[in-house]
Design a protein around this motif. Sequence first.
Motif, PDB file in Angstrom:
ATOM      1  N   LEU A  41       0.833  -1.200   0.000  1.00  0.00           N
ATOM      2  CA  LEU A  41       0.000   0.000   0.000  1.00  0.00           C
ATOM      3  C   LEU A  41       0.871   1.254   0.000  1.00  0.00           C
ATOM      4  O   LEU A  41       1.866   1.339   0.727  1.00  0.00           O
ATOM      5  CB  LEU A  41      -0.909   0.015   1.225  1.00  0.00           C
ATOM      6  CG  LEU A  41      -2.089  -0.958   1.228  1.00  0.00           C
ATOM      7  CD1 LEU A  41      -2.684  -1.064   2.625  1.00  0.00           C
ATOM      8  CD2 LEU A  41      -3.156  -0.529   0.216  1.00  0.00           C
ATOM      9  N   GLY A  42       0.467   2.243  -0.820  1.00  0.00           N
ATOM     10  CA  GLY A  42       1.094   3.555  -0.807  1.00  0.00           C
ATOM     11  C   GLY A  42       0.066   4.604  -0.442  1.00  0.00           C
ATOM     12  O   GLY A  42      -1.131   4.318  -0.335  1.00  0.00           O
ATOM     13  N   ASN A  43       0.506   5.826  -0.255  1.00  0.00           N
ATOM     14  CA  ASN A  43      -0.434   6.873   0.162  1.00  0.00           C
ATOM     15  C   ASN A  43      -1.506   7.134  -0.887  1.00  0.00           C
ATOM     16  O   ASN A  43      -2.680   7.366  -0.555  1.00  0.00           O
ATOM     17  CB  ASN A  43       0.311   8.165   0.493  1.00  0.00           C
ATOM     18  CG  ASN A  43       1.214   8.632  -0.625  1.00  0.00           C
ATOM     19  OD1 ASN A  43       2.243   8.010  -0.880  1.00  0.00           O
ATOM     20  ND2 ASN A  43       0.870   9.723  -1.283  1.00  0.00           N
ATOM     21  N   HIS A  44      -1.156   7.086  -2.175  1.00  0.00           N
ATOM     22  CA  HIS A  44      -2.162   7.312  -3.209  1.00  0.00           C
ATOM     23  C   HIS A  44      -3.174   6.174  -3.280  1.00  0.00           C
ATOM     24  O   HIS A  44      -4.319   6.381  -3.670  1.00  0.00           O
ATOM     25  CB  HIS A  44      -1.490   7.516  -4.570  1.00  0.00           C
ATOM     26  CG  HIS A  44      -0.952   8.897  -4.756  1.00  0.00           C
ATOM     27  ND1 HIS A  44      -1.722   9.962  -5.140  1.00  0.00           N
ATOM     28  CD2 HIS A  44       0.297   9.379  -4.573  1.00  0.00           C
ATOM     29  CE1 HIS A  44      -0.978  11.054  -5.208  1.00  0.00           C
ATOM     30  NE2 HIS A  44       0.263  10.723  -4.869  1.00  0.00           N
ATOM     31  N   ASP A  45      -2.764   4.986  -2.891  1.00  0.00           N
ATOM     32  CA  ASP A  45      -3.684   3.850  -2.893  1.00  0.00           C
ATOM     33  C   ASP A  45      -4.765   4.002  -1.831  1.00  0.00           C
ATOM     34  O   ASP A  45      -5.784   3.301  -1.881  1.00  0.00           O
ATOM     35  CB  ASP A  45      -2.904   2.551  -2.667  1.00  0.00           C
ATOM     36  CG  ASP A  45      -1.788   2.369  -3.678  1.00  0.00           C
ATOM     37  OD1 ASP A  45      -2.002   2.705  -4.854  1.00  0.00           O
ATOM     38  OD2 ASP A  45      -0.694   1.922  -3.282  1.00  0.00           O
ATOM     39  N   LEU A  46      -4.533   4.891  -0.860  1.00  0.00           N
ATOM     40  CA  LEU A  46      -5.490   5.094   0.230  1.00  0.00           C
ATOM     41  C   LEU A  46      -6.117   6.488   0.225  1.00  0.00           C
ATOM     42  O   LEU A  46      -6.878   6.829   1.130  1.00  0.00           O
ATOM     43  CB  LEU A  46      -4.802   4.852   1.581  1.00  0.00           C
ATOM     44  CG  LEU A  46      -4.240   3.444   1.805  1.00  0.00           C
ATOM     45  CD1 LEU A  46      -3.560   3.360   3.167  1.00  0.00           C
ATOM     46  CD2 LEU A  46      -5.325   2.384   1.693  1.00  0.00           C
ATOM     47  N   ASN A  47      -5.782   7.301  -0.760  1.00  0.00           N
ATOM     48  CA  ASN A  47      -6.327   8.660  -0.781  1.00  0.00           C
ATOM     49  C   ASN A  47      -7.851   8.676  -0.752  1.00  0.00           C
ATOM     50  O   ASN A  47      -8.467   9.542  -0.139  1.00  0.00           O
ATOM     51  CB  ASN A  47      -5.841   9.402  -2.024  1.00  0.00           C
ATOM     52  CG  ASN A  47      -4.520  10.114  -1.789  1.00  0.00           C
ATOM     53  OD1 ASN A  47      -4.031  10.181  -0.669  1.00  0.00           O
ATOM     54  ND2 ASN A  47      -3.946  10.624  -2.854  1.00  0.00           N
ATOM     55  N   ASP A  48      -8.462   7.729  -1.425  1.00  0.00           N
ATOM     56  CA  ASP A  48      -9.922   7.720  -1.545  1.00  0.00           C
ATOM     57  C   ASP A  48     -10.614   7.378  -0.230  1.00  0.00           C
ATOM     58  O   ASP A  48     -11.720   7.849   0.027  1.00  0.00           O
ATOM     59  CB  ASP A  48     -10.344   6.729  -2.631  1.00  0.00           C
ATOM     60  CG  ASP A  48     -11.841   6.713  -2.863  1.00  0.00           C
ATOM     61  OD1 ASP A  48     -12.413   7.799  -3.069  1.00  0.00           O
ATOM     62  OD2 ASP A  48     -12.433   5.617  -2.831  1.00  0.00           O
ATOM     63  N   VAL A  49      -9.976   6.566   0.603  1.00  0.00           N
ATOM     64  CA  VAL A  49     -10.643   6.088   1.818  1.00  0.00           C
ATOM     65  C   VAL A  49      -9.972   6.577   3.092  1.00  0.00           C
ATOM     66  O   VAL A  49     -10.575   6.530   4.168  1.00  0.00           O
ATOM     67  CB  VAL A  49     -10.706   4.540   1.835  1.00  0.00           C
ATOM     68  CG1 VAL A  49     -11.524   4.017   0.669  1.00  0.00           C
ATOM     69  CG2 VAL A  49      -9.297   3.934   1.816  1.00  0.00           C
ATOM     70  N   GLY A  50      -8.726   7.027   3.013  1.00  0.00           N
ATOM     71  CA  GLY A  50      -7.992   7.425   4.203  1.00  0.00           C
ATOM     72  C   GLY A  50      -7.211   6.269   4.788  1.00  0.00           C
ATOM     73  O   GLY A  50      -7.596   5.097   4.642  1.00  0.00           O
ATOM     74  N   ASN A  51      -6.109   6.580   5.451  1.00  0.00           N
ATOM     75  CA  ASN A  51      -5.226   5.535   5.968  1.00  0.00           C
ATOM     76  C   ASN A  51      -5.921   4.580   6.931  1.00  0.00           C
ATOM     77  O   ASN A  51      -5.704   3.366   6.902  1.00  0.00           O
ATOM     78  CB  ASN A  51      -4.031   6.181   6.674  1.00  0.00           C
ATOM     79  CG  ASN A  51      -3.132   6.937   5.711  1.00  0.00           C
ATOM     80  OD1 ASN A  51      -3.331   6.889   4.503  1.00  0.00           O
ATOM     81  ND2 ASN A  51      -2.165   7.651   6.257  1.00  0.00           N
ATOM     82  N   ALA A  52      -6.760   5.133   7.802  1.00  0.00           N
ATOM     83  CA  ALA A  52      -7.404   4.297   8.814  1.00  0.00           C
ATOM     84  C   ALA A  52      -8.392   3.311   8.203  1.00  0.00           C
ATOM     85  O   ALA A  52      -8.697   2.277   8.809  1.00  0.00           O
ATOM     86  CB  ALA A  52      -8.113   5.181   9.848  1.00  0.00           C
ATOM     87  N   SER A  53      -8.878   3.608   7.010  1.00  0.00           N
ATOM     88  CA  SER A  53      -9.862   2.736   6.343  1.00  0.00           C
ATOM     89  C   SER A  53      -9.219   1.912   5.242  1.00  0.00           C
ATOM     90  O   SER A  53      -9.838   1.643   4.211  1.00  0.00           O
ATOM     91  CB  SER A  53     -11.010   3.585   5.784  1.00  0.00           C
ATOM     92  OG  SER A  53     -11.660   4.309   6.803  1.00  0.00           O
TER      93      SER A  53
END
Length: 835
Positions: free
Chosen positions: A200-212
């Motif tokens: 996982l990278g930061n862009h892979d989680l931009n849509d949901v946020g790190n915690a999700s």
Amino acid sequence: MAIGLAAVFASAAAWGQSISRGPFIQNPDALNTTMTILWWTNVAGDSTVEYGTTTALGASTNVAQTVSCEIGNAGTCHSVALIGLSPGTRYFYQLKTNGVVVQAVSSNVYFTTTKLPSDTANMFFTVVGDWGACPNGGLFSCGSSSAEQAVSNNQNVADPPLIVTVGDNTYPNGTLSDWDTDALPFYVNPMKRALFMTALGNHDLNDVGNASWASSAEIKLFALPRNGTEQERYYSFDSGDVHFTVLDSDSCCQTTQTNWLDNDLATTTRKWKFVFFHHTSYSCASGFASFGSNTTVRNAWGPLFEKYGVDIVFDGHDHLYERSRFVDDFLANGNAGSDGLGTYYILTGGGGSSLDGAASLSGGVPTRSGSSCYWLANTCPSGPGGYCSFSKYHHIALNITNNNVLQMQAIDNNNLVFDSFSITKGAAAPTSTPTATQTFTSTPSPSYTPTDTPTATPSDTPVLIATDTPTSTSTNTETATNTPTTTATPTPTATPTSTNTETPSSTPTESPTRTETSTPTASPTATNTATQTPTRTPSVTPTNTSTRTPTRTPTSTYTFTPTRTATSTRTATPTSTVTDTATDTPTVTPTSTATPTKTATGTPTPTLPGLCVDPAPGNPCIPGRGVKSAECNLEMALLPVPPRDHKGVPKNSITCFEGDPSCDSDTDLANQECTLALQLCINNIDPRYATCSALGLSAFEVVRPRPTSLDPIDALNRSVLEGQGGSGPDGFGLTVYRDGVVVNVGPPNSLLNKCSRQLPIVVPLRRLASGVLLPGITALRLRATTVQTKYDTDTLTLRCRPSTCGNGVIEADHETCDDGNRVDGDGCNRGCQIE
């Protein structure tokens, strides 16, 4: 009538089926006897995988239409787990839904199961990061789709059985739409065959946020291993004697994940360890959008990587390539300091997203935010100031041969190798070898070998150190500064206190300024004395397909594209101290037969960087018989390096046992000959001899070893060597003489420290009429003339001995790789053992 229409519509629906996403090769159980195939179709239905070890298939697994799935409507997503497979085996397959083939079987559609720990066959895999480019990403462009496709194509040609990512797999926000538009279409072909493991990278989680993270499209799309405390977020898996650990560095570094990492690395028994995550621990990138080092990640996980002897840490986030020297920044308790334990870091963020700048220099030193980037390796002649930092689209390829030698290559989007290095464990240890240009096949070539020195009790988990101490027999250093310390490694005088906080991860898009900051307040003042000097081995990966006429006439044809790469490595003597006791004994390591032998470009093979640039005893070049100034204008490098004299200079002779993979690069283990890998190096500035000066060569001649020789092998070897002169596409130029007569005119060559590709020199055994095999011998004599008409004549004697237990007969069931020893004293009745 209604029944008839229903049947027609059902048939039309079935025949209109096609794959809309995938297939992906996955292994959620992280076992070597299972594999899961995922795919999506435009029509709902059941799922069938037919598979087998040949294209005839023979086995089949069917899964009824699913009730629900994480992504897609019921029956449009397909997940079939295959069990009871053989480890380390290639399986061909085809896919069906509703009985209709949607992915047909072919010779190019297959997967390979992971290997047993005892399987020491070659291990090959690739690494890519920051690759899901979005050239039409909305507010700003974030990459090059053509570069992304080229990086994918290069991996597809190399055909790795495993691809691992370091995150930012899709831009800009990691949504399913982003995956379907900016990532998956570019990797359709390699993902049909390669086990695909993502971080996982930061862009892979931009849509949901790190915690999700669990709600992200990436986690829902893939079926990643579930052995992490938080399943699929981080995980590990094994193949052969290699342990892979994949982490999530977003919102780093929570106790739960760190504790799991500690246990994961502490409990693995595998010889090789690699770690993958996104946010780079060490970066000297330049440019307004670059982040620099994430010291939070570095300080949280770096001590564990060093403590447990992780061989290489791969990360991304900054969009470029960088390679570190051997990093020893922490003590086992996590405090700053050097203890001889360390690791290497490779920043690989050039998969397709917009590039950052390479390291910038201040006073000749790579610097970021006013602080020295002390960790950067300086064995890259084409990098800024010789440091290993490149703003290039690229991927990483790694090959481990014989479970002893790891060879890494950084390959750009034009399929040219721009950096390489290697690590040797077990029978040998380090040499440095950055490469500059050359097309790359699937088998990484030799390069820098860091030292592998086991701790007090030698085991399968040797401690890698790159330190030069007074007890060292090799000055294998990056800065060539030997110190009297026991562990001459970089020792920062202050614990880095810089912080990296990534703010873009909280927003749906990455702004052009990338608000993550890297402001180190303490500049480590490490004294890097544990360093590596390049021996610059070529990036050529010959594929040994020698063909010669049966009569071995002087017109014999010999096509040499060996599938083995000669790595100039230094064997380390296991000691109870953390010192580099490396003795120079480079080995020729065969590559796996599963690796492709084709290159992606048809361009001529360029001349490669030189090997003769180290001081003794780290220099593998054979200078000839004297030390006059012209002796350095033509030198030979034989892999492995022959025995050395008291000054550490390789002698002019070597003996190889037929079939011994450390020196015989011929894949035929019983063809009654040895094929040795030789390189010619010209215009060398050899530091071993103060009188050496590169004068520039003008002419070149291969002298017949015996004036009356009509041996076709002599003629064959002569032809191979002559190919390095004249106007050939992969030679040095130079005018070629034969028996004093010009046979090919070429221009003088004044390029410094240049070596040829690996040249196949054949040494046949002698066979008596009784069938007994005797050692064979071949002598090479080369004469070169400089533009100042200075002469350089070199001689090399090569011997090939039968690989038997002494009875003159090769017994195919156990002796073909034997080196002549009889360890059990039974006269070969129970077989020989390989040293």
